[in-house]
Design a protein around this motif. Sequence first.
Motif, short mmCIF file in Angstrom:
data_model
loop_
_atom_site.label_atom_id
_atom_site.label_comp_id
_atom_site.label_asym_id
_atom_site.label_seq_id
_atom_site.Cartn_x
_atom_site.Cartn_y
_atom_site.Cartn_z
N HIS A 108 -25.09 -64.81 18.82
CA HIS A 108 -24.04 -65.06 17.94
C HIS A 108 -24.71 -66.09 16.70
CE1 HIS A 108 -20.15 -64.55 20.40
NE2 HIS A 108 -21.11 -63.53 20.34
N SER A 109 -26.00 -65.97 16.46
CA SER A 109 -26.54 -66.69 15.24
C SER A 109 -27.86 -65.87 14.92
CB SER A 109 -27.24 -68.02 15.90
OG SER A 109 -28.35 -67.72 16.39
N GLY A 110 -28.32 -66.25 13.64
CA GLY A 110 -29.49 -65.58 13.22
C GLY A 110 -30.77 -66.00 13.71
N ASP A 111 -30.84 -66.67 14.78
CA ASP A 111 -32.22 -67.14 15.13
C ASP A 111 -32.21 -66.87 16.82
OD1 ASP A 111 -34.47 -68.35 16.01
OD2 ASP A 111 -33.94 -70.41 15.00
N ILE A 112 -32.84 -65.91 17.30
CA ILE A 112 -32.73 -65.60 18.74
C ILE A 112 -33.63 -66.61 19.48
CG2 ILE A 112 -34.59 -64.00 18.43
CD1 ILE A 112 -31.83 -63.65 21.18
N SER A 113 -34.56 -67.31 18.69
CA SER A 113 -35.36 -68.06 19.49
C SER A 113 -34.43 -69.62 19.88
CB SER A 113 -36.57 -68.63 18.64
OG SER A 113 -37.16 -69.72 19.22
N ARG A 114 -33.61 -69.72 18.93
CA ARG A 114 -32.83 -70.99 19.10
C ARG A 114 -31.67 -70.66 20.29
NH1 ARG A 114 -29.20 -72.62 14.04
NH2 ARG A 114 -27.93 -71.00 14.80
N ASP A 115 -31.21 -69.21 20.40
CA ASP A 115 -30.17 -68.90 21.22
C ASP A 115 -31.03 -68.99 22.69
OD1 ASP A 115 -28.34 -68.71 19.44
OD2 ASP A 115 -28.43 -66.49 19.36
N LEU A 116 -32.03 -68.52 22.84
CA LEU A 116 -32.69 -68.32 24.02
C LEU A 116 -32.92 -69.84 24.57
CD1 LEU A 116 -35.37 -65.37 23.47
CD2 LEU A 116 -33.26 -65.43 25.10
N ALA A 117 -33.31 -70.70 23.38
CA ALA A 117 -33.50 -72.05 24.08
C ALA A 117 -32.38 -72.80 24.61
CB ALA A 117 -34.07 -73.04 23.04
N ARG A 118 -31.14 -72.38 23.97
CA ARG A 118 -30.05 -72.98 24.59
C ARG A 118 -29.68 -72.35 25.82
NH1 ARG A 118 -25.12 -72.44 21.02
NH2 ARG A 118 -24.51 -74.17 22.22
N ALA A 119 -29.89 -71.05 25.99
CA ALA A 119 -29.46 -70.35 27.37
C ALA A 119 -30.66 -71.14 28.47
CB ALA A 119 -30.14 -68.71 27.23
N VAL A 120 -31.94 -71.34 28.21
CA VAL A 120 -32.84 -71.95 29.12
C VAL A 120 -32.26 -73.63 29.51
CG1 VAL A 120 -35.39 -73.41 29.39
CG2 VAL A 120 -34.90 -70.98 28.31
N GLU A 121 -31.82 -74.39 28.45
CA GLU A 121 -31.20 -75.58 28.77
C GLU A 121 -29.86 -75.41 29.66
OE1 GLU A 121 -32.79 -77.88 24.74
OE2 GLU A 121 -30.92 -76.79 24.58
N TRP A 122 -29.10 -74.42 29.13
CA TRP A 122 -27.93 -74.17 30.15
C TRP A 122 -28.41 -73.76 31.54
CZ3 TRP A 122 -25.97 -70.50 33.30
CH2 TRP A 122 -24.58 -70.51 33.60
N VAL A 123 -29.22 -72.99 31.80
CA VAL A 123 -29.31 -72.63 33.17
C VAL A 123 -30.19 -73.69 34.09
CG1 VAL A 123 -31.74 -71.47 32.97
CG2 VAL A 123 -30.15 -70.55 34.27
N GLN A 124 -30.71 -74.44 33.22
CA GLN A 124 -31.32 -75.70 34.08
C GLN A 124 -30.52 -76.59 34.63
OE1 GLN A 124 -34.18 -76.79 31.06
NE2 GLN A 124 -36.01 -76.34 32.27
N ALA A 125 -29.33 -76.74 33.97
CA ALA A 125 -28.17 -77.48 34.42
C ALA A 125 -27.10 -76.75 35.17
CB ALA A 125 -27.88 -78.11 33.14
N ALA A 126 -27.38 -75.61 35.24
CA ALA A 126 -26.11 -74.77 36.05
C ALA A 126 -26.07 -74.95 37.52
CB ALA A 126 -26.32 -73.19 35.81
N GLU A 127 -25.01 -74.68 38.15
CA GLU A 127 -24.91 -74.72 39.56
C GLU A 127 -25.20 -73.29 40.10
OE1 GLU A 127 -23.98 -77.33 41.26
OE2 GLU A 127 -23.56 -78.72 39.30
N LEU A 128 -25.28 -73.18 41.42
CA LEU A 128 -25.69 -71.98 42.26
C LEU A 128 -24.48 -71.06 41.70
CD1 LEU A 128 -26.97 -73.33 45.73
CD2 LEU A 128 -28.30 -72.49 43.70
N GLY A 129 -24.70 -69.81 41.40
CA GLY A 129 -23.86 -68.75 41.38
C GLY A 129 -23.28 -68.76 40.03
N GLU A 130 -23.71 -69.69 38.96
CA GLU A 130 -22.86 -69.54 37.74
C GLU A 130 -23.80 -68.59 36.69
OE1 GLU A 130 -20.73 -73.81 36.75
OE2 GLU A 130 -23.03 -73.78 36.44
N SER A 131 -23.08 -67.81 35.74
CA SER A 131 -23.69 -67.17 34.82
C SER A 131 -23.33 -67.60 33.38
CB SER A 131 -23.63 -65.67 35.04
OG SER A 131 -22.01 -65.30 35.23
N LEU A 132 -23.93 -67.23 32.43
CA LEU A 132 -23.40 -67.22 31.11
C LEU A 132 -23.38 -66.10 30.47
CD1 LEU A 132 -22.82 -69.68 28.56
CD2 LEU A 132 -25.53 -69.26 28.40
N SER A 133 -22.26 -65.57 30.00
CA SER A 133 -22.09 -64.38 29.38
C SER A 133 -22.52 -64.20 28.14
CB SER A 133 -20.49 -64.02 29.25
OG SER A 133 -20.09 -64.91 28.33
#
Length: 316
Positions: A108-133
């Motif tokens: 949803h942005s023009g920078d896939i590197s930024r989006d992937l970094a946000r996904a990394v940060e999200w999953v590091q704080a996620a609970e078991l069984g959670e997914s980010l669509s």
Amino acid sequence: MSKRTAPKPQADTGIKPRQPCPCGSGKRYKACHGAAGGAADVIVTRPFEGLAAECELVALREFVPSATAKLPLRGEGEVTLATVLPMAAAALRRNDDKAFIGLQVQTHSGDISRDLARAVEWVQAAELGESLSVVGPETAEVGTVPNRLQDLLDPAAPLDVELHKDFAWWLPDEVEPTGEVALSLERANAAIMPTERLTAEGVESAYWVDAGEKAHLRWVRPEPEEQLLAALARLSARGQLTLGEDSKFAGSFRAHGLLVPVWDLDREKHAREWDEPAAELGRRLAEALGSLDSEPLDAAERRARDGLRGRQVTIR
């Protein structure tokens, strides 16, 4: 995870509105993170630049079907990069506490590197069984530059890529897929084309794929496009732009700022049979690249370059 802060365009920072933005987008500060409303949705044409794993990231993003690799994070924790996750999720923390981010995802942005970094940060704080669509739109405050992969990874570390013949690794051992995950797994497995990574010394980010009627070699190259084109043209003019009599140069495509040459191959040969021919081609290409400064292209090589340029496409 900490966020980088883009300095405001004041005299004491030395960053002025017309100077390049510190985020690395290539835009002027006033048109990027200095704009009213925070981070602008600028297009970063070479999002993985500066990472030793750049070529592998492009390959995994664009054409490798099923593969995983541990991300060389600078900080604590363990996150696995995956080509595709169940239902094309951007990130997933499995019930066995293993964290994954997906590379072949909607952005949803023009920078896939930024989006992937946000996904990394999200999953590091996620609970078991959670997914980010999907990684959502940027919500950073004005003047705040979100992290990119370049901020989270060891830039000199390569990726140790593991190829898989299917997507069974989506689930922990001894767990049977059900419901939507089972359907997604079935569809994903059906779409896989046999793929192997060439392993000869000096051959990196080169992948053999059996596409059915033909086999192909796709080789992500790190050189600037014009430099690489000139070297390929030099080999083409000499009749050396092949991997042997059972191969043919097919063209090239651009992806995330890099050029990916492609060869058609005899699909009756096993992938391992192309290791040494690729290594020999790599040596010829390195020699051609090294000669460009002292030996400009002659007329025949320039014509060859024009022909190669006409066989290029851009996919990202």
